[in-house]
Structure formats: structure tokens, C-alpha cells
Design a protein around this motif. Structure first.
Motif, PDB file in Angstrom:
ATOM      1  N   GLY A 354      21.950  86.033  51.004  1.00 44.01           N
ATOM      2  CA  GLY A 354      22.147  84.879  50.120  1.00 44.01           C
ATOM      3  C   GLY A 354      21.731  85.208  48.701  1.00 44.01           C
ATOM      4  O   GLY A 354      22.386  84.801  47.734  1.00 44.01           O
ATOM      5  N   SER A 357      24.453  87.409  47.271  1.00 38.29           N
ATOM      6  CA  SER A 357      25.662  86.621  47.086  1.00 38.29           C
ATOM      7  C   SER A 357      25.479  85.648  45.911  1.00 38.29           C
ATOM      8  O   SER A 357      26.366  85.487  45.070  1.00 38.29           O
ATOM      9  CB  SER A 357      25.954  85.889  48.393  1.00 38.29           C
ATOM     10  N   GLY A 358      24.291  85.039  45.831  1.00 39.92           N
ATOM     11  CA  GLY A 358      24.019  84.119  44.725  1.00 39.92           C
ATOM     12  C   GLY A 358      23.973  84.841  43.394  1.00 39.92           C
ATOM     13  O   GLY A 358      24.500  84.354  42.383  1.00 39.92           O
ATOM     14  N   TRP A 361      27.441  85.538  42.371  1.00 40.93           N
ATOM     15  CA  TRP A 361      28.029  84.264  41.923  1.00 40.93           C
ATOM     16  C   TRP A 361      27.591  83.993  40.479  1.00 40.93           C
ATOM     17  O   TRP A 361      28.421  83.685  39.619  1.00 40.93           O
ATOM     18  CB  TRP A 361      27.545  83.151  42.854  1.00 40.93           C
ATOM     19  N   TYR A 467      34.272  80.130  47.670  1.00 39.32           N
ATOM     20  CA  TYR A 467      33.299  80.857  46.838  1.00 39.32           C
ATOM     21  C   TYR A 467      33.841  81.054  45.423  1.00 39.32           C
ATOM     22  O   TYR A 467      33.219  80.611  44.448  1.00 39.32           O
ATOM     23  CB  TYR A 467      32.968  82.190  47.518  1.00 39.32           C
ATOM     24  N   THR A 486      27.492  74.993  46.658  1.00 36.65           N
ATOM     25  CA  THR A 486      26.704  76.157  47.064  1.00 36.65           C
ATOM     26  C   THR A 486      26.250  76.017  48.511  1.00 36.65           C
ATOM     27  O   THR A 486      26.341  76.965  49.305  1.00 36.65           O
ATOM     28  CB  THR A 486      25.486  76.309  46.144  1.00 36.65           C
ATOM     29  N   GLY A 490      27.317  78.427  51.658  1.00 34.25           N
ATOM     30  CA  GLY A 490      26.248  78.993  52.483  1.00 34.25           C
ATOM     31  C   GLY A 490      26.340  78.538  53.927  1.00 34.25           C
ATOM     32  O   GLY A 490      26.179  79.331  54.861  1.00 34.25           O
ATOM     33  N   TRP A 493      29.183  80.470  55.654  1.00 36.52           N
ATOM     34  CA  TRP A 493      28.885  81.838  56.104  1.00 36.52           C
ATOM     35  C   TRP A 493      27.711  81.892  57.067  1.00 36.52           C
ATOM     36  O   TRP A 493      27.593  82.807  57.882  1.00 36.52           O
ATOM     37  CB  TRP A 493      28.803  82.847  54.966  1.00 36.52           C
ATOM     38  N   GLN A 525      21.981  80.674  50.284  1.00 35.58           N
ATOM     39  CA  GLN A 525      22.938  80.687  49.183  1.00 35.58           C
ATOM     40  C   GLN A 525      22.391  79.884  47.998  1.00 35.58           C
ATOM     41  O   GLN A 525      22.430  80.325  46.850  1.00 35.58           O
ATOM     42  CB  GLN A 525      24.267  80.091  49.666  1.00 35.58           C
ATOM     43  N   ALA A 560      15.643  85.153  49.401  1.00 33.53           N
ATOM     44  CA  ALA A 560      16.787  84.965  48.506  1.00 33.53           C
ATOM     45  C   ALA A 560      16.355  85.065  47.057  1.00 33.53           C
ATOM     46  O   ALA A 560      17.010  85.703  46.229  1.00 33.53           O
ATOM     47  CB  ALA A 560      17.444  83.615  48.777  1.00 33.53           C
TER      48      ALA A 560
END
Lengths: 761, 761
Positions: A354, A357-358, A361, A467, A486, A490, A493, A525, A560
Motif C-alpha cells: 500500500g 502503491s500510494g 499514486w 486507480y 483510495t 485498496g 486489491w 492504500q 504503509a
């Protein structure tokens, strides 16, 4: 001395107004004293009149267009006079008023939240029922182009309305408002951020965005709403409506107002997530430096009242059957979620994922927004862009619903408007179900749908569409928040992960509840994108209502955050940096750590003497952009800049002094009448010097202002050699705006403002 | 000037030592430089040697025996030298070390908590099994005097052991330790509060108190334990064991140590209640002024680790069957507790009652403790008193079990050791059950026993016995906390309330679950006694694990606090006030609100010049009790007190300077070697001037100290006319110890310390 650009004396500067009275934009006329009030005016004209005595220009100007709040109370003579007159009774009344206002803030925030929520509810239901009917009618002949067009239309029209409002009426209402509120709590004045007009645009904007199917939520804007409501209610007047209720006048300064905004933001979190404790922690993470217990208390009270009011109103709206609408958004009642301790490593890995991925993003979103700032400048282009993204959303949804064949028996899923599409009777299309409702409802579905409600392919494609969609959406000229999209990505996934875990360890399907993994994925996420760990933990805990799950959530969020922080900053901090707001960070910039006051201070400082001529005051007000002027005494050789610091006076005060002609020579006309009220009356939008129509009369221009009555007699000052970390500490702890740098003899050498802590760009 | 007693020059004071070297207690000898290092010593003997140059005595001395922590970092030349030498790598390592220490604090606190818990568990089980067997054996012949005697014995013996330890070995280990930790976090140095010895006595003391059946719990002491562990681990040395690991030397100052203690206290709360978020909020409610984000983070981390470790260890102890021992004390898994909104007024009323009951408790407890302080002074008397109270407890329990006939069928109740007493077979005595276990187990029983487990009479008598018992117990010379007995009293009357509600509204028995009312009653009573609302709400929420119940709990706690505050202060604040600790409150005392710096400052100030003779330094160190001395320059007429402020030097620094002979004349022996380490090495127990054996050599006495190397070059100072609320704000926000009051010319006029904010007694 190389660290910062300095103020430079630059007399060749060309746009200095030569003290001519400005026609046109002056809507206030200096109320000059009659001639007989001028005993010695004529003899004092030593200063040449039409030459600028003074011409400084701040080279740094433009580095940041934001000013600080005056959180530090100016305890001048007028203030002391007022305080000494105040009786015990008044103090009690004032305290009581604070509580009443906090209650009103809670109620007001909750009501606005309920209003927005109900409108969105109704309109979304209408929209999706209509679309479903169209789909059902047209699916038989296999031509879905009509429903698709309808979908695009019902997306684009509301979004265009909202985007137009934001772009043309109040651009500051764009986005979630959380970064702006954070800046305000930190002590930066963001223009128009707490106006009623902003709130109105925001409210309509949020409704249109969510109904328009954009990848956004209404939670972030609620926090902003709470802040506006707090600022409005505490002042007892509204500039937008030009109404002044003449109540709560003693709360009209930046200090009091900011304290109420803390409560408003907390009440907003409480209303949005049903998380009163999370609300306090949210306000705290930004404004920790300025807390005291009574403020904590009032903030807590506002949060509770907000959550409570919302609960009552929404329960009434839903038919009073139950009493459990603690917030606009709740993740639904989770079954007591047991977790096995060997699941913790999986959760931590999810947190790491996460975080990455964040961070990705954030990085992409940041680039898109830089692109936007550069190429999509005109208002209509921004409206069109929003409409385009709305259309893209509908297209993606349709394509997915059309192409993925994921049929599930009806009845298992709590979806409100199940779409049959190409499925058998008594079945519904699980792919379409993800899109045929507000994102919020989809989040809930992902948390609570029984295991096996979705194909792996469905979820994977959904993530792949949503996403980038959410990434493009945040930054459009529309009002919406980032929490829900968000969480949605999250949760999707996360659920996907559960499926993989079950595939990898077939025996684990008994305890791997996909809802649990959806929750962890959502937390990961969200943590990766926003990074506010402590308050976020509490918000998520309060929203899930399951405190037994505290450990997995916290571990995930920490993983995260750590992982995300390795790559970049949280999305809000990114935004704040991009807009060059001089927000004081938690720690001083590493590049300044070895420096001392001398290195970062601005000099020479524009000072005023204890008794100063009107002419000079007009001059410095017109020719500088400074907001604070040290007051000096005993200037060596008559040079003000060598004087001893005896006080500090603000630009806004000087303007009011000029406006009301508070001169020594005319004092018998005002001295008994003038109180701190005269200054408070103009708060918060003090006139500028350009607003004043200034007489050219030489006599008047030689009148004198006695600063002692108005100045802050104990401004904070530090020695030239004080280390920057120490100064930074002072700024953060006291919420300072100006800090004067003096020698051991108390002579002024420089001035430091919060902008001086910004690292070189 | 009438507000405060002032320093007065009082040369007739009789116990001024005339600069004679003290025999006996001096265990350090000043390492004087050899004669050849004294080029100009002989010529400088202008100062008469055996006459006190200076003799001041602080009349206020004795008002408070507590000193402040030096939270403000002294950024002197040595400090700067060290900082400039530090490489990037070292900074990273230091940061990393902070995290490692936080983790160790979490683990250490949890392990200590587990150890105490397991020992108490085992010993209590043995004790109550033994007593039950005795009762069962003797009840047949109707003579219960033997079991009664056994009970008294098993109460008195452990309590006497604990009380003896506390009274004779470490009196500061008495009570819960929470008030002391609060003071420490506030910035007051409580002697011996964070020593390992204190921890040892506390641990044994808690075990003996709880096993001895006193009305107390082990939760408060856990918080104190966490604080001690944090202080110990972060310093890498122990004075008790005379060991110095030579690690973490850079954390050896009050600032760093206090930051770790924040984490330790939070970890303690997390271990005690399984409430990591509550732990942070607990630390926050006291230490809010000094927070920054990285501190919040590390504190959070320590709490989580603590809760996690405890969970693992206790789960392992209980056979790894489940993984849900988040804290020592948890209220057990509550069924999702629905509440009806018309119950809220009842809960608020219960809060009001709890507030009154708590205020009364505080008032009585306060009087008892005043009585104690006056009449029970000797150590043996205090031990006997504790034994007496323990015996009373056993007597009350026996009397109640004997006289109340409340028989219930076996099996419904999760009580571990049900006592049959005079009941039928397959029944147990519900009155005895309340006493035949640790108070903690009884609290759980009251929360979870099914409706109708107790007669109204049983509960009423129990409250009537336990309320005064707990009131007498708190303040004894034993280590125990107040949470559990307070919760117990509250839970009992809460359950009683439920019975009355059912009696009053017979139809309501379906939803009036007595456990719910027990919880509300417990919250109300606890809120009424301790008044820490925000952190308490979160702690209770985390402990019950039921976040849906947040609204009732918060409303109850607020009602209790408001109602209680009307009468008196919380029990901890009462205690702190009684011990005259100069704790900075949240707001400045109302009586000082209109004052300015001049009114509260101490004067004349004892100053030192930039270059000062050893003789004078010895003189002021011996003849004053001040801890900070302003450094001056350019003294008019040679009078130091008229000089300009250029720095501030601490008593501890001066002592180290003398001890290590850091004189200008001898500088070639030490200047290259001396670093800030030389000072850090002595931390935290700097020698006093009396510990030094000072040579009488006139030459040496005329050596000079150059303060510039050691002094804090940017001490905070304010103007004479600064308002007291503003100064108070500075103190709270920056954690100051000394604040120098200067004129506009930067000449020293007075000095303010935190004691000056205490209201007149």
C-alpha cells in the motif's frame, strides 16, 4: 548571509506611487480632523512632501502570496484597558459563549453534512434506478449504446455544473479542502478559505461530483465545511451576506477564530466518519503546538455534538429504526473480526505494498497536477477537463460491465440496484454492481460481501480502471475528497489478496475472510496516500467499530507510512508544497540546522519611531509589503534602524490609525472613545493603504502618531547569534508571525518571518 | 510587588558557610592545576578570602523542594562544537537509536507488566484456593473463626512486607505513581522517581498489595514502571547498579530523557489497559506543550510494541489458545452493546452521580491524607496502618459473606473459586464470590455476570464497605493504583442502578442489561475521581473493545467531570497540590492574570560576569540555592546586577567547571580535551558544591572562568512590562526553567522560575 535573498534598498524601482492620492479605488476617506485641531502642524513641515522618504522593495515578494495569522495576541494599551475593565461576570460569559459556539459548530457541521448526504443519496438513487431501467430495457435487443449515452450524460451534466461553479465562482473550493484547512491550522492565512461562499460552492460541488460519478467522496469536504462553519459562527458576522449580528465581537481576532476552526475541523471529521476522537487527533496532528486543555475540551465537545446530531438526523431520515449513523461514512458493522497472529506478516506486507502503491499514486498525481497548472489554465478548459474525466469514468464502467461476465445469484449481496445485464434471471452482474452505485456503497460492498462474490478478474480490472481514474480525478476543478476512492482501490486489491491467499494456501479459506483483507488493503492504500497515521488509525477504528482490530490496522498503517515516506510525501503535503504555502513543518529544514539568526533574517528592517509622522507612515505602507514594523526609541544619529526595540506594530493597525485619524494632534476628538473595538471592527478584512483616500494637506501629513497606545509592547525578540532550530522552536510553539532580531544592546538588526524557514527553491 | 515573596539580602543569616572547605562529606577533590600553570595568579588576589563576598538567601526556600527539568537545550559553544562535528551518519544513527530504545521501552514495560501479572495471578489463586478449602472444611461445624484468621493473616503478611519495603527502602514508590509521572512530564524533577530501585520496590509492592487483598490495582503502577524503564533504558546506565554501558551517551540530558519517559508512560498505559491510543493521549494530556510529530510517532511505536509483546507473552502463558490479551486489564469481550437513545439521560444522570460520588471520595481521601501526614509520621506506624487496613478488609469481607445469604446456582457465573458457605449443594454464595478473588476479577464479574446474579442487598452492602475501604487505602504506604477499586465501586452501584431501573420500569428488563449499567457506573465513578476525560474515554473504549458504546461513555465521563469539577479537583491534582510540586497548570492562576513581569519576578538577581573569579563562583554556589545565573557584560559601576544579559549558566555547569578546573589560567591543560561530554558524564546527579573539596590556596581562588564557553548564549528574556499570561505561555510552550527579565537596555532586573506562578499559599 548567502542563505536567503534579502530586502534590498532599490530606489530606482519604478512603480512606487509618489504619495499621490489615488482616485477610483479608494472607497474610504480619511476622516481628517478640522483645522482648529492643529496647533503646531504648520511649523513641522520639515519633511519634503512629494519625495518618497523611503523606498524599499522586498525582492523575495512573490515567493509566497500567503500571509500568516496573527496568532500572537497583541497586548497593547488598548487591550490592557479593555482587560482591566472586564469584570468577572464578563469572563464567565465569554467562556460560556465559547461553549455555546462549540455546540453550534457541532450542530451546524452535522446539519450541513446531513443535508449533503441526503441530497446525494436521493439523486444517486434516482440516477442509478433510471440507468438500470434503461439497461434492462435495452439489454434485450443487445444494443447498449443508449444506456451508455445516458450514463455519460448523467455523469457529465452534474460534473459540468459543479466544475463551472468551482472554476468561475470560487476556485478555492476545489479538491478536498483538507490541505487548506491544515495550512490554516498551522497558522497560514489562505484567502477566502473560511467564507460562507466557499462553503456554498463546496456543498453544491460535492453533490454534483458524487452524483456525477467522479472518483471522489464527500468526506474531505466535510472537514472543510466544519472549518467554514466554525469560522462563520464564531464571528457573528458574514461578509458574504453583509450581515453583522453584533455578537461575539470579542472573538474577532485570528487567535480566537483559529481556536474555533480547530473545533470545526474536528467536528467535520466526526460528522464524516463518526469519529469524534479521530477528529481531535486530526486537528492535533496539525495544530499540536498551540493546544491547551480547554481547547481540547471544547474541540472534543464540538466533535461529540456533531456526531450526535448527525446520528439523530440521519436516524430520523432513515425512519428511526436504529440509532447507529454515527458518521456519514461508516464501514458497516463488522462482525468481531478475529485475526490469527500468523496473518500479521501478510498484513504488514500489504502495508508495504500500500505504501508503494500510494507513493506511486502521489507521484503520478503530482505530475498530472503540474501538467494541469502549466497547460490547463483557462476556466472553460478546466470545466471541459472535468467533463471529459466524468465521461471517461462512465466509459470505463460500461466497458467493464459489458465485457466481463461475472454472474452471481441474487440475494447474497446487499447491493441496492443489482443489474441483470446478460446474466440469467435471479442473477446479477457483479462487475456492473461495482459501478452502479456511489463509490461509498461499493466500498461497503467490498467489505461485507460474502466470500466469492467477485471473480478475481472483475476485481483486477476494477483496480486497473479505478486507480488511474482516481489519480486523474484528484486535482480537477471540482469539490471532492480522496478518502473514498483510495479506500475503494485498496479494498479491491485487498479482496484480491484474500483470493490469492486462499489460492496459495487452500486450507486457509476458513479464516481468510475477504472483508478483513479488504479492510487492511483499504487502510494500506489510504496510509500510503495520505500518511496521517495516528489520526487515521483512530478514524478507521472508529469507523469500523471494531477495536479488536487495532493491532493489524496500526501495523499496516505504519508499514504503509514508512514505505511511502521513503519515496515521497503524502498527497496533502505535496499539494501544500506545490502551492508554496509557508507552512511550518514539524522540524526545521536540515539545510538551516547549522545556521543562526543572522543568516536567515531580513534586513534592513523598516522601523517606526515611537512618535512618527503621518507622512512617513503612509510612505512605508505604500512602498513596502511588510506586515509588521518594529517600533524603536533612542535611534542613534536619528537613523530609525539603529534604534532600540520597544514594540511592534502591524500594518493593519497603522491603516486603521490613519483611517480614523488617531493623531496626537487630534487626540481630544478620539482618545476617550477609541478602544480596541475600533480595530476589531475592521477584522478580518482590514482596508489596504490603497483603499484610503489620503489628503495632500501638508499640515495633516505632519501630524504625529503615538505608537505606544497601539503597539505590542512585548514582541518576541532574539539575539543575532541564536541558532535557527531554537528560533524555529519559538515559532512553532508560540505561533509567531514576526520575530525581531536584536543585538545585545537591544538594537534592531533584522526580522524573521515564517517564510524564512522555507528551504531555498 | 505584593504578590510574591522576594529574595532578600539577609547577611545576618546564620548558616552561611564561610568558604571553609567542608570535611567529611566531600568525596570529590578538585583536581587543581600544578603551580607552573599559573602565570598571573599571585597578582590577582584583590578579593578578601575569608569574607563572604556575597550572601543571599532565598526566603521562599522551602515553599517547594522540587526543581525543574532543564528541558531547554543549552546551546553553548561546546554543544555547537559537537554539533558541527557530527556527520550525517551520526544523525541517522542517533535517530535510529531513538527508535531502538522506543522498541526496548515497549518490550521492557510489557515484560515487567507480564511478570507482575503472572506472579499476582498465581499467588492469588493459591491464596483463595487455600481460603476456600479452609472455609469448606470449617463451615460444617459452623465455626468460621479459623478461616477468618487465616484470611486476616494472608492479607496482613504480604501487605506488611510491601509496606515495609515502601516505608523503609523507597517511600517514593508509594501509591500509583501517576501523579509523580504527571509532574515529571510537566517538567518537574521528582527525586528518585525514575530509578531502578524505585521500580523494584514498586513491583514487589504491587504484588504484595494486590495479593494482600487491599483495595487497589496494578494498573497505575504499570504507568510508573513504564516511565522508569524508559528513563533507565534511554540512559544506558544505572546508578542503582553502578553500571555504565557507555551507550546512548548523547541522550543524557533532561530533554531527551523526558521525551523517552513520555513514551514509557504511554507504553505503561498500553500494557495496563491494552490501550495504545489511550496511552498516547494520557501522555498528551500532561505534556501537550512539548510535542512534535516524531515524538508522537515514537511514543505510538512504544505503545504498540508494548501492547503487542504483552499479548504474545500472556497468550503464551495462557496456553496460546487465543491471542487477545491486549492489556493486563481488559473488561472482557463485551457483546455488541446496543443502547437506546432514551437511556442516554439515565447515563448522564449516572455521570452526575458519579461526579458527586467521586468528588466526595476525593474530599474524604484528601482529609485522610492530611491526617496521615500530620499524625502518622514514623515508618513503623505507616507499616502498622497498612496492616490494619488489610485486616479491616478481610473483616469486612468475612462479615459480609457470613451475614448475607445470597445463594445462586452454580454454573452461571464465571467466578473461578465459588464458595459454597451456607448455601445448598450446587449453589454458591454470591456475596462471598465478590470477595474471594482479586478486585480485578470482581470488576469483570460485575460486567459480565448474567442479569440477576446478585441481590440488591449484596451489591448495596458491597458498595458501602468497598467505597470507604478504597478511600482509606489510597494514601497508605503501599504501591497500588486507584483505577480498579474505583471501577469496582462504580460497577457495583451501576449494576444496582440497573436493578432499580428494572424495578421502576418493569417492561424495560429486556434491554436493561446490568453489565451495560455496570460499565457506565464504572466510567462515571472513575471520571468523578480522576477527571482525565479524553484519555480516559479512549482507554475505556479500548478496554471494552466496543466502539459503538463511545457516545454513552463520553457523555457519562463529561457529566462526571463537570459535576466533580464543581466541587474539587481530581485525585491526582489534589495529591500534586498537597505535595507542593510547582507543576505548571494549563492556565495561569487567575490572581496573576492582571500582573506583569515586574510583579512576580525575583530580585535582585545573582549574576556572574563573563570572566569571573573562582572565589566569587564558590561564594554564590555556597550561599544561594539558585540553579541558574545570568551572565552579564558591561556592568555599570562594576555592579554585576546592572550588567547586560549575554547568557545564562547553570549551577550544575559551574560545579563541573570547578571540579574539572576549567580556568583560563589552566586552559592549556584542558581546552583541547574538554567537550560537552565532560558535563554529560555527571548527568543526572551532578555533585553539589559541598561535595567538592576546595583548596584554600589564594592563587587558585583567583583563577578566572570564561563563561562564554559554557553559558547558554541565547537565554529567553522578556521585558519588565510583559504580562504574566504571556510569560506563562512562554513557560508552558517551551518548557522553560529560567526566564530573565530585562529592561529596554537589556539590563537584568529579575528572574522568573516556574515557582513564581504558584498562587500564594
Amino acid at each position: 548571509m548567502t542563505q536567503k535573498q534579502r530586502l534590498l534598498v532599490d530606489s530606482s524601482d519604478d512603480d512606487i506611487s509618489d504619495n499621490e492620492s489615488r482616485p477610483g479605488n479608494g472607497n474610504l476617506i480619511i476622516n481628517l480632523a478640522p483645522e482648529e485641531g492643529d496647533p503646531d502642524g504648520a511649523g513641522n513641515g520639515a519633511m519634503p512632501n512629494n519625495q518618497p522618504v523611503f523606498s524599499l522593495r522586498r525582492r523575495k515578494r512573490g515567493q509566497s502570496q500567503y500571509e500568516s495569522l496573527d496568532y500572537d495576541v497583541c497586548e497593547n494599551v488598548l487591550w490592557t484597558e479593555e482587560h482591566q475593565k472586564i469584570e468577572q461576570r464578563t469572563t464567565v460569559r465569554k467562556d460560556f459563549a465559547r461553549w455555546i459556539i462549540s455546540m453550534q459548530i457541532g450542530i451546524g457541521t452535522a446539519l450541513v453534512a446531513c443535508g449533503i448526504n441526503i441530497v446525494i443519496d436521493q439523486m444517486s438513487f434516482l440516477k442509478y434506478s433510471f440507468l438500470k431501467r434503461e439497461v434492462d430495457q435495452n439489454v434485450l435487443n443487445g444494443d447498449l449504446s443508449i444506456p451508455y449515452l445516458y450514463w455519460v450524460l448523467t455523469n457529465v451534466v452534474p460534473v459540468m455544473v459543479g466544475a463551472t461553479l468551482v472554476a468561475y465562482v470560487e476556485p478555492v473550493a476545489a479538491g478536498s479542502g483538507i490541505p487548506q484547512v491544515k495550512c490554516y491550522l498551522n497558522g497560514v492565512k489562505i484567502p477566502r478559505i473560511v467564507r460562507i461562499k466557499t462553503l456554498a460552492v463546496k456543498a453544491v460541488g460535492v453533490v454534483t461530483s458524487v452524483v456525477g460519478g467522479l472518483a471522489g467522496g464527500k468526506e474531505g469536504p466535510m472537514i472543510h465545511s466544519g472549518a467554514v462553519i466554525a469560522a462563520g459562527l464564531s464571528q457573528g458576522k458574514s461578509t458574504t451576506f453583509r450581515r453583522d449580528l453584533r455578537i461575539f465581537e470579542y472573538f474577532r481576532d485570528d487567535h480566537e477564530k483559529r481556536d474555533f476552526v480547530v473545533g470545526g475541523a474536528a467536528a467535520g471529521v466526526a460528522a464524516a466518519f463518526g469519529a469524534p476522537i479521530g477528529g481531535i487527533l486530526f486537528s492535533l496532528e496539525e495544530a499540536a503546538s498551540f493546544w491547551n486543555q480547554s481547547l481540547i475540551w471544547r474541540t472534543f465537545f464540538a466533535s461529540i455534538i456533531s456526531s450526535f446530531t448527525l446520528n439523530i438526523v440521519l436516524s430520523a431520515y432513515h425512519g428511526l429504526s436504529s440509532f447507529r449513523y454515527r458518521g456519514l461514512f461508516n464501514l458497516g458493522e463488522f462482525e468481531p473480526l478475529p485475526f490469527e497472529y500468523y496473518e500479521l506478516p501478510i498484513f504488514i506486507l500489504m502495508g508495504v505494498f500500500g505504501g508503494m502503491s500510494g507513493a506511486f499514486w502521489n507521484c503520478v498525481n503530482n505530475r498530472i497536477n503540474i501538467f494541469r497548472a502549466r497547460y490547463i489554465k483557462s476556466r472553460w478548459a478546466r470545466v471541459l477537463e472535468a467533463a471529459f474525466v466524468a465521461a471517461i469514468g462512465a466509459t470505463g464502467a460500461c466497458a467493464m460491465a459489458y465485457s466481463i461476465n461475472d454472474c452471481r445469484p441474487l440475494g447474497n449481496d446487499p447491493t441496492l440496484t443489482p443489474v441483470q445485464l446478460f446474466c440469467e434471471d435471479n442473477e446479477y452482474n457483479a462487475a456492473a454492481a461495482l459501478w452502479f452505485q456511489t463509490p461509498e456503497a461499493t466500498v461497503k460492498a467490498l467489505f461485507h460481501d460474502p466470500p466469492g462474490s467477485h471473480k478475481i478478474l472483475t476485481l483486477a480490472v476494477f483496480v486497473l480502471i479505478y486507480y488511474p481514474l482516481s489519480c486523474v480525478t484528484y486535482g480537477l476543478s471540482v469539490s471532492l475528497g480522496i478518502f473514498i476512492p483510495t479506500l475503494l482501490v485498496g479494498a479491491a486489491w485487498g479482496r484480491l489478496t484474500a483470493s490469492f491467499v486462499v489460492l496459495a494456501f487452500p486450507g486457509s479459506s476458513i479464516f481468510v475472510h475477504p472483508g478483513k483483507y479488504a479492510l487492511i488493503g483499504a487502510a494500506a492504500q489510504l496510509g500510503g496516500v495520505v500518511r496521517m497515521t495516528l489520526s487515521l488509525s483512530v478514524i478507521l477504528l472508529e469507523t469500523t467499530g471494531n477495536i479488536g482490530f487495532v493491532l493489524p490496522i496500526i501495523l499496516t498503517l505504519m508499514a504503509a507510512k514508512w514505505c511511502g515516506d521513503y519515496f515521497n510525501e503524502g498527497v496533502y503535503d505535496n499539494q501544500i508544497k506545490a502551492s508554496k504555502v509557508p507552512m511550518l513543518p514539524w522540524h526545521v529544514d536540515p539545510s538551516l540546522r547549522q545556521n543562526i539568526a543572522e543568516d536567515i533574517m531580513n534586513q534592513p528592517v523598516v522601523c517606526v519611531r515611537r512618535k512618527e509622522k503621518v507622512n512617513y507612515i503612509i510612505d512605508i505602507l505604500k512602498n513596502t509589503t511588510h506586515n509588521g514594523f518594529p517600533v524603536v526609541e533612542d535611534a542613534e544619529d536619528g537613523v530609525r534602524e539603529n534604534g532600540k526595540l520597544i514594540g511592534l506594530i502591524l500594518r493593519s493597525q497603522l491603516v486603521v490609525i490613519l483611517m480614523r485619524s488617531m493623531y496626537i494632534e487630534t487626540s481630544r476628538f478620539w482618545r476617550d472613545l477609541v478602544t480596541i473595538q475600533s480595530f476589531r471592527k475592521e477584522y478580518p478584512r482590514y482596508p489596504t493603504i490603497e483603499d484610503l483616500k489620503i489628503s495632500e494637506d501638508k499640515t495633516l501629513r505632519n501630524y504625529t502618531v503615538d505608537m505606544r497606545l497601539f503597539m505590542n509592547p512585548s514582541p518576541y525578540s532574539v539575539n543575532l547569534k541564536t541558532s535557527v532550530p531554537r528560533i524555529f522552536q519559538l515559532f512553532r510553539a508560540l505561533g509567531l508571525r514576526h520575530l525581531v532580531v536584536v543585538t545585545r544592546e537591544n538594537r534592531i538588526r533584522g526580522i524573521i518571518t515564517r517564510k524564512d524557514f522555507l528551504p531555498e527553491l
